[in-house]
Design a protein around this motif. Structure first.
Motif, short mmCIF file in Angstrom:
data_model
loop_
_atom_site.label_atom_id
_atom_site.label_comp_id
_atom_site.label_asym_id
_atom_site.label_seq_id
_atom_site.Cartn_x
_atom_site.Cartn_y
_atom_site.Cartn_z
N HIS A 47 19.99 62.40 36.07
CA HIS A 47 21.17 63.20 35.75
C HIS A 47 21.04 63.86 34.38
CE1 HIS A 47 23.95 62.38 39.00
NE2 HIS A 47 23.70 61.08 38.93
N ALA A 48 21.70 64.99 34.26
CA ALA A 48 21.94 65.62 32.96
C ALA A 48 23.44 65.65 32.73
CB ALA A 48 21.39 67.04 32.93
N GLU A 49 23.85 65.48 31.49
CA GLU A 49 25.25 65.71 31.16
C GLU A 49 25.50 67.20 31.36
OE1 GLU A 49 26.84 64.23 27.57
OE2 GLU A 49 26.10 62.20 27.88
N SER A 64 24.44 54.64 23.26
CA SER A 64 24.32 54.63 24.71
C SER A 64 25.47 53.90 25.40
CB SER A 64 23.00 53.97 25.13
OG SER A 64 22.94 52.63 24.67
N HIS A 65 26.15 53.01 24.70
CA HIS A 65 27.23 52.28 25.35
C HIS A 65 28.41 53.20 25.60
CE1 HIS A 65 30.44 49.38 26.08
NE2 HIS A 65 29.49 48.51 26.32
N PRO A 66 29.05 53.16 26.77
CA PRO A 66 30.08 54.13 27.10
C PRO A 66 31.34 54.02 26.27
CG PRO A 66 29.94 52.42 28.79
CD PRO A 66 28.74 52.27 27.89
N LEU A 67 31.57 52.90 25.62
CA LEU A 67 32.78 52.74 24.84
C LEU A 67 32.58 53.05 23.36
CD1 LEU A 67 34.27 49.52 26.47
CD2 LEU A 67 34.73 51.91 26.99
N LEU A 68 31.34 53.40 23.00
CA LEU A 68 31.07 53.75 21.60
C LEU A 68 31.03 55.26 21.45
CD1 LEU A 68 28.25 51.19 20.75
CD2 LEU A 68 30.67 51.07 20.13
N HIS A 69 31.42 55.74 20.26
CA HIS A 69 31.42 57.18 20.01
C HIS A 69 30.08 57.62 19.44
CE1 HIS A 69 35.59 57.52 20.96
NE2 HIS A 69 35.98 56.78 19.95
N LYS A 70 29.87 58.95 19.49
CA LYS A 70 28.71 59.54 18.84
C LYS A 70 29.06 59.83 17.38
CE LYS A 70 28.18 62.12 23.04
NZ LYS A 70 28.38 63.42 23.62
N PHE A 71 28.06 59.70 16.52
CA PHE A 71 28.27 60.05 15.13
C PHE A 71 27.08 60.85 14.64
CE2 PHE A 71 30.74 56.21 15.75
CZ PHE A 71 31.95 56.57 15.18
N PRO A 75 32.13 64.39 38.44
CA PRO A 75 32.93 64.39 37.22
C PRO A 75 32.73 63.12 36.41
CG PRO A 75 34.23 65.16 39.07
CD PRO A 75 32.94 64.63 39.65
N ALA A 76 32.71 63.27 35.09
CA ALA A 76 32.57 62.13 34.19
C ALA A 76 33.89 61.38 34.08
CB ALA A 76 32.10 62.60 32.82
N GLU A 77 33.82 60.26 33.40
CA GLU A 77 34.99 59.42 33.19
C GLU A 77 36.09 60.20 32.44
OE1 GLU A 77 31.30 56.95 33.58
OE2 GLU A 77 31.87 58.81 32.57
N ASP A 78 37.32 59.78 32.63
CA ASP A 78 38.46 60.51 32.08
C ASP A 78 38.37 60.68 30.57
OD1 ASP A 78 39.57 60.82 34.58
OD2 ASP A 78 41.02 59.18 34.36
N TYR A 79 37.84 59.66 29.87
CA TYR A 79 37.84 59.74 28.40
C TYR A 79 36.86 60.78 27.86
CZ TYR A 79 33.80 56.54 28.67
OH TYR A 79 32.59 55.95 28.94
N HIS A 80 36.01 61.32 28.72
CA HIS A 80 35.10 62.39 28.30
C HIS A 80 35.71 63.79 28.49
CE1 HIS A 80 31.61 60.06 27.27
NE2 HIS A 80 31.57 59.48 28.45
N THR A 118 37.29 73.71 33.14
CA THR A 118 35.99 73.10 32.85
C THR A 118 36.09 71.60 33.09
OG1 THR A 118 36.48 72.79 30.50
CG2 THR A 118 35.40 74.85 31.12
N THR A 119 35.00 71.02 33.57
CA THR A 119 34.96 69.59 33.82
C THR A 119 33.63 69.03 33.36
OG1 THR A 119 36.32 69.88 35.81
CG2 THR A 119 35.16 67.79 35.58
N SER A 120 33.66 68.03 32.52
CA SER A 120 32.44 67.36 32.09
C SER A 120 31.99 66.40 33.19
CB SER A 120 32.68 66.58 30.79
OG SER A 120 32.96 67.45 29.72
#
Length: 224
Positions: free
Chosen positions: A99-101, A6-13, A186-191, A75-77
């Motif tokens: 919200h939904a992604e 859930s933390h924005p700076l961590l990746h999904k695995f 729009p989501a953060e740039d890193y997404h 496309t934009t996340s």
């Protein structure tokens, strides 16, 4: 299987393996890839660009799929369904913002129709029978949802869901929400463009790269 952090700076695995791969596409709900029919109701071509906003799990995969569709110009996340003051990854990941992604898909209707985009969405982009989750990602922010911008889009989306349900193509009911689009954030740039920038990440390899392969196999005429 690891779930998304859930933390924005961590990746999904996600653990690599057959179980993860079978969750990759909507037509894979019971482990079998299906070819879906064309929508019986669709929008006629018009001048200028049009926009579709679609949600179905992590926006990384939805974004990647539609980036490879001919006729899609951008496309934009981002986030849809909630308020502006909660449209951040940290807040949305809590699952309490509404919200939904989602992904905003800008397309040329002379090259591909809204209905054809929905066919891809239901075929390979996600699993529309999973309620408030998608593969390893759980929460209302990962719900299956079509956010329509006008009544014509609403009618096409609802008609196609009814068409697919009547054909009993899935082992469980379609749970895709069809809702009016109030706003898209729009989501953060890193997404943005995440798969292209991180093709070797375990989550991407397990959950999203198979979607691109299914797109190439099922829709060779529009794959790019």
């Amino acid at each position: 299987m690891f779930q998304r952090h859930s933390h924005p700076l961590l990746h999904k695995f996600a653990i690599l393996g057959c179980a993860a791969l079978l969750l990759s596409g909507s037509a894979m709900a019971d482990g079998q890839l299906r070819s879906l029919p064309d929508p019986l109701q669709d929008l006629t071509s018009s001048t200028g660009q049009q926009t579709a906003v679609l949600a179905g799990g992590c926006f990384w995969g939805i974004d990647a799929v539609f980036k490879h569709v001919k006729g899609v110009t951008s496309t934009t996340s981002g986030y849809a369904g909630g308020q502006a003051n909660s449209a951040s990854y940290y807040q949305v990941s809590r699952g309490t913002t509404g919200h939904a992604e989602a992904v905003r898909v800008v397309f040329d209707p002379k090259q591909i129709s809204y209905g054809q985009l929905l066919k891809i969405y239901f075929s390979v982009a996600h699993n529309p029978t999973e309620l408030n989750y998608q593969g390893p990602d759980h929460g209302t922010q990962y719900r299956s949802a079509i956010f329509y911008s006008n009544d014509a889009q609403r009618q096409v989306a609802q008609a196609y869901i009814k068409q697919l349900q009547s054909m009993k193509l899935y082992p469980a009911p379609i749970v895709t929400q069809v809702a009016a689009l109030a706003a898209f954030y729009p989501a953060e740039d890193y997404h943005q463009n995440y798969l292209a920038l991180h093709p070797d990440q375990p989550y991407i390899v397990a959950n999203d790269l198979p979607k691109l392969e299914h797109l190439r196999q099922e829709f060779p005429g529009v794959y790019q």
